[in-house]
Design a protein around this motif. Sequence first.
Motif, PDB file in Angstrom:
ATOM      1  N   ALA A  50       0.467  -1.191  -0.637  1.00  0.00           N
ATOM      2  CA  ALA A  50       0.517   0.126   0.112  1.00  0.00           C
ATOM      3  C   ALA A  50       0.510   1.167   0.036  1.00  0.00           C
ATOM      4  O   ALA A  50       0.891   2.302  -0.530  1.00  0.00           O
ATOM      5  CB  ALA A  50      -0.676  -0.157   1.379  1.00  0.00           C
ATOM      6  N   ALA A  54       1.412   3.671  -2.912  1.00  0.00           N
ATOM      7  CA  ALA A  54       0.689   5.766  -2.361  1.00  0.00           C
ATOM      8  C   ALA A  54       2.526   6.488  -2.940  1.00  0.00           C
ATOM      9  O   ALA A  54       1.711   7.595  -3.539  1.00  0.00           O
ATOM     10  CB  ALA A  54       0.821   5.941  -0.968  1.00  0.00           C
ATOM     11  N   THR A  55       3.145   5.657  -2.565  1.00  0.00           N
ATOM     12  CA  THR A  55       4.046   6.933  -3.255  1.00  0.00           C
ATOM     13  C   THR A  55       4.333   6.629  -4.805  1.00  0.00           C
ATOM     14  O   THR A  55       4.985   7.527  -5.354  1.00  0.00           O
ATOM     15  CB  THR A  55       5.789   5.941  -2.370  1.00  0.00           C
ATOM     16  OG1 THR A  55       4.830   5.303  -1.263  1.00  0.00           O
ATOM     17  CG2 THR A  55       7.083   6.737  -3.146  1.00  0.00           C
ATOM     18  N   GLU A  57       2.392   6.458  -6.995  1.00  0.00           N
ATOM     19  CA  GLU A  57       1.177   7.947  -7.775  1.00  0.00           C
ATOM     20  C   GLU A  57       1.661   9.113  -6.881  1.00  0.00           C
ATOM     21  O   GLU A  57       1.578   9.996  -7.597  1.00  0.00           O
ATOM     22  CB  GLU A  57      -0.420   7.018  -7.014  1.00  0.00           C
ATOM     23  CG  GLU A  57      -0.619   6.441  -7.611  1.00  0.00           C
ATOM     24  CD  GLU A  57      -2.200   5.595  -6.454  1.00  0.00           C
ATOM     25  OE1 GLU A  57      -2.577   6.009  -5.599  1.00  0.00           O
ATOM     26  OE2 GLU A  57      -2.331   4.987  -6.890  1.00  0.00           O
ATOM     27  N   ALA A  58       2.267   9.500  -6.227  1.00  0.00           N
ATOM     28  CA  ALA A  58       2.657  10.667  -5.673  1.00  0.00           C
ATOM     29  C   ALA A  58       3.842  11.036  -6.746  1.00  0.00           C
ATOM     30  O   ALA A  58       3.895  11.777  -7.214  1.00  0.00           O
ATOM     31  CB  ALA A  58       2.914  11.092  -3.937  1.00  0.00           C
ATOM     32  N   PHE A 196      -5.822   1.433   5.760  1.00  0.00           N
ATOM     33  CA  PHE A 196      -5.585   0.992   4.193  1.00  0.00           C
ATOM     34  C   PHE A 196      -6.765  -0.449   4.165  1.00  0.00           C
ATOM     35  O   PHE A 196      -6.654  -0.717   3.619  1.00  0.00           O
ATOM     36  CB  PHE A 196      -4.050   0.463   4.128  1.00  0.00           C
ATOM     37  CG  PHE A 196      -3.146   1.621   3.842  1.00  0.00           C
ATOM     38  CD1 PHE A 196      -3.612   2.512   2.473  1.00  0.00           C
ATOM     39  CD2 PHE A 196      -2.237   1.728   4.553  1.00  0.00           C
ATOM     40  CE1 PHE A 196      -2.403   3.454   2.129  1.00  0.00           C
ATOM     41  CE2 PHE A 196      -0.855   2.971   3.405  1.00  0.00           C
ATOM     42  CZ  PHE A 196      -1.639   3.447   2.709  1.00  0.00           C
ATOM     43  N   ARG A 252       1.176   8.238   6.265  1.00  0.00           N
ATOM     44  CA  ARG A 252       1.823   7.770   5.214  1.00  0.00           C
ATOM     45  C   ARG A 252       1.733   8.779   4.490  1.00  0.00           C
ATOM     46  O   ARG A 252       2.339   8.580   3.793  1.00  0.00           O
ATOM     47  CB  ARG A 252      -0.270   6.887   4.842  1.00  0.00           C
ATOM     48  CG  ARG A 252      -0.187   6.885   3.257  1.00  0.00           C
ATOM     49  CD  ARG A 252      -1.693   7.227   2.497  1.00  0.00           C
ATOM     50  NE  ARG A 252      -2.658   8.796   2.524  1.00  0.00           N
ATOM     51  CZ  ARG A 252      -3.149   8.617   2.773  1.00  0.00           C
ATOM     52  NH1 ARG A 252      -4.486   7.668   2.016  1.00  0.00           N
ATOM     53  NH2 ARG A 252      -4.120   9.997   2.466  1.00  0.00           N
ATOM     54  N   ASP A 253       1.362   9.916   4.941  1.00  0.00           N
ATOM     55  CA  ASP A 253       1.133  11.416   4.745  1.00  0.00           C
ATOM     56  C   ASP A 253       2.817  12.043   4.467  1.00  0.00           C
ATOM     57  O   ASP A 253       3.518  12.387   3.255  1.00  0.00           O
ATOM     58  CB  ASP A 253       0.501  12.959   3.962  1.00  0.00           C
ATOM     59  CG  ASP A 253      -1.144  12.233   3.680  1.00  0.00           C
ATOM     60  OD1 ASP A 253      -1.398  11.475   3.123  1.00  0.00           O
ATOM     61  OD2 ASP A 253      -1.972  13.119   4.437  1.00  0.00           O
ATOM     62  N   VAL A 256       5.441   9.407   2.855  1.00  0.00           N
ATOM     63  CA  VAL A 256       5.206   9.598   1.001  1.00  0.00           C
ATOM     64  C   VAL A 256       5.899  10.524   0.408  1.00  0.00           C
ATOM     65  O   VAL A 256       6.437  10.347  -0.516  1.00  0.00           O
ATOM     66  CB  VAL A 256       3.714   8.852   0.589  1.00  0.00           C
ATOM     67  CG1 VAL A 256       3.950   9.585  -0.855  1.00  0.00           C
ATOM     68  CG2 VAL A 256       3.220   7.989   1.179  1.00  0.00           C
TER      69      VAL A 256
END
Length: 276
Positions: A50, A54-55, A57-58, A196, A252-253, A256
């Motif tokens: 997960a 996320a990374t 996509e970022a 998640f 997460r934020d 990432v």
Amino acid sequence: MKNSVFMEEMDAFTYREKLAKDAVVFIPVGALEQHGSHMAMCVDAALTKAMAGATAEALTADTDGALEGIVCSAINFGYRSQQRSGGGFHLSGTTSLSGTTIISLARDICYSLIEDGARKIVFMNGHYENYQFIFEGAELALEKASAEGIKNVKIQLLSYWDFVDDATIQELYPDGFTGWDLEHAGVMETSLMLLFYPDLVDMDRIDPALYTGLPAELPNYDVLPIVADYTPPSGCLSHPGASTREKGIILRDVAVANMVIAIEDEFSGAGDFHED
Ligand SMILES: [Zn+2]
């Protein structure tokens, strides 16, 4: 077919197009390991997949598509859980690999991606004990590529929790932080799972009678054969009681965002380092 950063959900032609544009390929490495009575055993593999998603996509968003991210299938098993960072490989529910197996897996998967055309590879670790074995596999893949005349490969290795900064740690652990080694099934992993995979967590299963002796107090050495009594009865090494989905979002934020900076530092342009 939906747009996805996950190789498993991508057709081979789209994958080849992305590699032709020099995409960054993430290899998540986890474990199948007991995480107390309040979480499923998939935690390390599921969270790393997960976080890699996320990374990826970022990274694509932050670079306006100049650096795309692709996430390879995760290595779902890990190196022997250690008593001082995962409760121990003696515990039922922990299915461990030997060091030589994980080195071979890391090497073979990495080299196969290189043969596909991948030149920018990130191993994202999610099980504390894996790190040096992944490192060895990555180096062996690189040596093999070099021997085959492929010289322009770069491999980055990281563990996602190392990108949670001190200010966030102070905010999330007001009573003091015991270190990432003791975070096994603690606030970080539980909060990220609540974010998640909420269906794989049950906070009501944190039984006070079972979740005692936390954070774990372990000797500063290892001993074999394992002395089972050193591991707290829950198999967790710190108490997950203060975990929340909101903490999961913060973790997460922060992780990432900081991983994207580190990946861009290594992979966008030669020697282009962030100064801040
Ligand atoms: Zn874990």
